[in-house]
Design an enzyme around this catalytic site. Structure first.
Site, PDB file in Angstrom:
ATOM      1  N   GLY A  69      21.151  36.193   1.812  1.00 12.86           N
ATOM      2  CA  GLY A  69      22.378  35.661   1.227  1.00 12.86           C
ATOM      3  C   GLY A  69      22.507  35.982  -0.246  1.00 12.86           C
ATOM      4  N   TYR A 116      14.292  28.828  17.808  1.00  9.78           N
ATOM      5  CA  TYR A 116      14.969  29.671  16.816  1.00  9.78           C
ATOM      6  C   TYR A 116      15.626  30.862  17.501  1.00  9.78           C
ATOM      7  CZ  TYR A 116      15.731  33.009  13.057  1.00  9.78           C
ATOM      8  OH  TYR A 116      16.299  33.916  12.198  1.00  9.78           O
TER       9      TYR A 116
END
Length: 276
Positions: free
Chosen positions: A14, A158
């Site tokens: 990010g 996950y």
């Protein structure tokens, strides 16, 4: 000027994507849960020299109430969103529930981008939705009767949430032909992703770091899907290294994608018509 709303913007992929998007002249709206980290990345993105505005939003996207507040902020500030990059995510070694009663991995990795995208859909017309999935989706096993992992919990959860990302992208592309929805595998990236966890995941994250990709390399497909002309015509696709590849067999199950969407809409409280 292209406006990109980027979640999970404070570290790793990010942060690298935020800086590169800004460097390329995109206006970036950064979303993170830590105010100081968001501010710091905003300063780095501004310094990258693209000249566009860098906006800041603070939200803990593991909480759906925060997702709704964020959506309202975005709707109030921007008339149109060119790109929504659903990048926030995490891996947790043990099962925990949020204060809203959702298993936290499922809430953050799947329900949050599902809800945020739906709440912003009218602002995204003609735009792009880019979701950070993972090659780990191939190890996921989706049980629609146990979405909260109440029967059993393991690190495979996950991978299952990443499978949800691919299925969500596939179904979104069908339900929202007015936009372009794609997801990508960033590779195994050298970040602080699992270092706050205990046991084997912390060990793997620490010892494997020298062999993993840099965050900048991991962010490349995100930036490519967000801005490139080459990606403009893609929708419903799974990307690795800026190329369309076939995801797992389960990730191509249209009936499963449809059913997951319907269950997700029920869980986040979206009426059927609003999420159709």
């Amino acid at each position: 000027m292209t406006l990109v709303v980027l979640t999970g913007a404070t570290r790793g992929i990010g942060r690298a994507a935020a800086i590169e998007l800004a460097r390329r002249g995109a206006e970036v709206a950064l979303v993170g849960r830590d105010p100081e980290r968001v501010k710091s990345v905003a300063e780095e993105a501004t310094a990258a020299g693209g000249g566009a505005r860098v906006q800041v939003h603070v939200a803990d996207l593991a909480l759906l109430s925060n997702v709704r507040v964020l959506a309202n902020e975005i709707r109030g500030r921007y008339e149109h969103v060119d790109v929504l990059a659903n990048n926030a995510g995490a891996l947790f070694a043990s099962r925990k529930e949020t204060s809203e009663g959702f298993e936290q991995t499922f809430a953050l990795n799947h329900l949050a981008p599902f809800l945020l995208t739906n709440l912003l859909r009218d602002r995204l017309e003609g735009g792009r939705v880019v979701t950070t999935a993972s090659g780990a989706h191939r190890s996921g096993r989706l049980d629609l009767d146990d979405l909260q992992s109440e029967r059993s919990y393991s690190p495979r959860v996950y991978g299952t949430t990443k499978l949800c990302n691919v299925l969500f992208t596939r179904e979104l592309a069908k339900r929202a032909p007015e936009l372009h929805a794609n997801c990508f595998h960033p590779g195994v990236v050298r970040t602080g992703f699992a270092k706050n966890e205990k046991g084997i995941w912390k060990t793997v994250a620490t010892l494997g770091a020298p062999f993993f990709r840099s965050p900048a390399r991991g962010a490349r497909s995100l930036v490519w899907l967000a801005l490139s002309d080459a990606a403009a015509g893609l929708t419903g696709d799974y990307i690795e290294d800026e190329k369309v590849v076939a995801p797992s067999t389960q990730a191509q199950d249209d009936a499963l994608a449809h059913a997951l969407w319907e269950r997700s809409a029920q869980l986040v409280g979206l009426p059927a018509a609003a999420s159709a």
